[in-house]
Design a protein around this motif. Structure first.
Motif, mmCIF file in Angstrom:
data_model
loop_
_atom_site.group_PDB
_atom_site.id
_atom_site.type_symbol
_atom_site.label_atom_id
_atom_site.label_comp_id
_atom_site.label_asym_id
_atom_site.label_seq_id
_atom_site.Cartn_x
_atom_site.Cartn_y
_atom_site.Cartn_z
ATOM 1 N N UNK A 1 32.230 8.216 33.045
ATOM 2 C CA UNK A 1 32.295 6.845 33.551
ATOM 3 C C UNK A 1 33.566 6.183 33.038
ATOM 4 N N UNK A 2 34.196 5.386 33.884
ATOM 5 C CA UNK A 2 35.436 4.706 33.506
ATOM 6 C C UNK A 2 35.365 3.276 34.024
ATOM 7 N N UNK A 3 35.508 2.322 33.104
ATOM 8 C CA UNK A 3 35.483 0.901 33.452
ATOM 9 C C UNK A 3 36.818 0.259 33.104
ATOM 10 N N UNK A 4 37.297 -0.599 33.989
ATOM 11 C CA UNK A 4 38.500 -1.388 33.741
ATOM 12 C C UNK A 4 38.159 -2.851 34.007
ATOM 13 N N UNK A 5 38.234 -3.666 32.954
ATOM 14 C CA UNK A 5 37.899 -5.095 33.043
ATOM 15 C C UNK A 5 36.485 -5.294 33.598
ATOM 16 N N UNK A 6 35.579 -4.458 33.127
ATOM 17 C CA UNK A 6 34.190 -4.589 33.516
ATOM 18 C C UNK A 6 33.847 -4.032 34.884
ATOM 19 N N UNK A 7 34.809 -3.405 35.559
ATOM 20 C CA UNK A 7 34.562 -2.865 36.894
ATOM 21 C C UNK A 7 34.650 -1.351 36.871
ATOM 22 N N UNK A 8 33.648 -0.689 37.461
ATOM 23 C CA UNK A 8 33.605 0.760 37.490
ATOM 24 C C UNK A 8 34.709 1.316 38.383
ATOM 25 N N UNK A 9 35.408 2.365 37.872
ATOM 26 C CA UNK A 9 36.482 2.992 38.643
ATOM 27 C C UNK A 9 35.928 4.221 39.352
ATOM 28 N N UNK A 10 35.940 4.246 40.704
ATOM 29 C CA UNK A 10 35.389 5.395 41.434
ATOM 30 C C UNK A 10 36.180 6.676 41.171
ATOM 31 N N UNK A 11 35.517 7.810 41.375
ATOM 32 C CA UNK A 11 36.138 9.132 41.224
ATOM 33 C C UNK A 11 36.053 9.817 42.585
ATOM 34 N N UNK A 12 37.211 10.306 43.089
ATOM 35 C CA UNK A 12 37.293 10.916 44.414
ATOM 36 C C UNK A 12 37.712 12.382 44.277
ATOM 37 N N UNK A 13 37.014 13.275 44.982
ATOM 38 C CA UNK A 13 37.429 14.677 45.085
ATOM 39 C C UNK A 13 37.737 14.953 46.554
ATOM 40 N N UNK A 14 38.992 15.259 46.830
ATOM 41 C CA UNK A 14 39.415 15.574 48.195
ATOM 42 C C UNK A 14 39.430 17.089 48.368
ATOM 43 N N UNK A 15 38.603 17.593 49.295
ATOM 44 C CA UNK A 15 38.551 19.032 49.597
ATOM 45 C C UNK A 15 38.820 19.204 51.092
ATOM 46 N N UNK A 16 40.082 19.314 51.442
ATOM 47 C CA UNK A 16 40.420 19.439 52.856
ATOM 48 C C UNK A 16 39.953 18.221 53.625
#
Length: 403
Positions: free
Chosen positions: A243-258
């Motif tokens: 989990x990663x938060x910046x200024x109290x907001x969750x930072x989404x995680x994206x996996x691009x597979x084609x």
């Protein structure tokens, strides 16, 4: 890590001039060890030597290369005066033998493959040693420099400007910001590539763990953007996203597979992307899948959900599964539940780095079971044959599947 891979890493260090004095002395005592000689054979085979004999130097020039190798000519040469006033030179025989094996062994292997593979008896060809995969990968830095991670010693630190890349004593690499530095807005990318017969684990700058299966590649930023974390995957990988938060907001995680995009906030999942199929299996948390083709509906996955995206048919199928089968590879096993023999052999081929040919029309042959990924190849094939209703013939590194 098995003994062959331990020896292989030692040999790679020697050939890369990175072996310590203690490691060189260890090599001296191993040249009569058949396991060590097998490891040496595997290492020079990894170098993809050409198989045409015409491309090799003649034996005299080959021997000249060995005698002039600086690792032998300089530190290993001792000048002595004999009783008749002439000089006698002694060299460390084991260093000469080691470098000679690297050159001469490659030439013999190339000659064998070019001229004799089809003429050797089956029983001799089947004795060609095939070993399971191991921790092997290349890292490609932003400037294009490629580094063989298996050659780096434990606790090696690579300087990447703001960040340091560290390889720990378990072989895993991780990233951390240099002390007293604040990250800039510059985005720098690294790529880790595993060959057939290799796997690797890395810890990214946000703390997320990624375990790459054989024949896979992941491109990722050395540091993540404050608004979005995005990586590109080819092949198969298991993710434990931090989990990663910046200024109290969750930072989404994206996996691009084609043509597939996976979005996650914090979860554990496996993505397998080979050929026309992308298989996504969720273990923990929640993810959303979307596709380049707007006609395909978004998919939201809960734990134990699996989505199979067939790119050739532009079709998506979602179902509940036992994730044990999708995650077996990361735990050191092959595991199949009524899988086609082609699916089984695709996994075997990537992990053992072999070629597979189908001699007969195979219909209806399926396999269920669990086998160690570190099993002897011939024993593994016998197990599959017994349970899967097929037969195998092995010629060198090619496996023929028969009814």
């Amino acid at each position: 890590m098995n003994q062959i891979e331990q020896y292989s890493q030692l040999i790679r260090k020697y050939l890369a001039d990175q072996a310590s004095k203690e490691e060189q002395e260890l090599l001296q005592g191993l040249l009569d060890d058949p396991v060590f000689l097998q490891a040496w054979e595997n290492v020079w085979r990894e170098n993809s030597y050409p198989v045409q004999p015409a491309t090799y130097p003649d034996p005299h020039r080959m021997m000249g290369n060995i005698w002039t190798d600086p690792r032998i000519a300089q530190p290993a040469t001792i000048q002595q005066t004999t009783t008749d006033g002439h000089f006698n030179f002694r060299r460390r025989w084991w260093q000469v033998a080691a470098v000679f094996l690297a050159f001469f062994g490659a030439a013999l292997w190339g000659y064998h493959n070019y001229y004799e593979v089809d003429t050797q008896p089956k029983e001799l060809l089947s004795k060609v040693s095939i070993v399971p995969g191991s921790d092997k990968a290349m890292i490609i830095l932003e400037n294009g420099k490629e580094i063989d991670l298996s050659l780096l010693r434990a606790d090696t630190v690579l300087d990447q400007g703001e960040y340091l890349i560290t390889k720990d004593n378990k072989g895993q690499i991780s990233y951390r910001l240099k002390d007293n530095l604040s990250p800039t807005k510059n985005i720098v990318y690294n790529t880790v590539v595993t060959p057939r017969g290799g796997e690797y684990t890395l810890k990214m700058a946000d703390g997320s763990l990624v375990q790459l299966n054989a024949g896979s590649k992941i491109k990722y930023p050395v540091k993540f953007d404050a608004k979005l974390r995005s990586v590109q995957l080819e092949g198969e990988a298991y993710f434990e996203v931090a989990k990663m938060d910046v200024k109290g907001k969750r930072v989404p995680f994206i996996v691009q597979s084609g043509a597939q995009t996976l979005e996650v906030l914090g979860t554990h999942f496996n993505i397998k992307s080979f050929g026309d199929r992308i298989v996504t299996t969720l273990v923990e948390g929640k993810v959303r899948l979307s596709y380049a083709d707007a006609a395909l509906k978004e998919q939201v996955l809960a734990p134990n959900d699996q989505v199979v995206f067939d790119k050739s048919r532009t079709r998506v199928k979602k179902e509940q599964v036992d994730p044990f089968y999708s995650l077996a590879w990361k735990n050191g096993n092959f595991a199949f539940d009524n899988a086609s023999i082609q699916t089984v052999m695709d996994e075997v081929a990537r992990w053992y780095d072999v070629e597979v040919s189908y001699q007969d029309q195979l219909q209806g042959q399926h396999f269920s079971g669990t086998i160690s990924r570190y099993e002897n190849i011939d024993k593994l094939l016998k197990t599959i044959a017994f349970a899967g209703g097929v037969h195998f013939e092995r010629k060198g590194r090619r496996i023929y599947v028969l009814n």
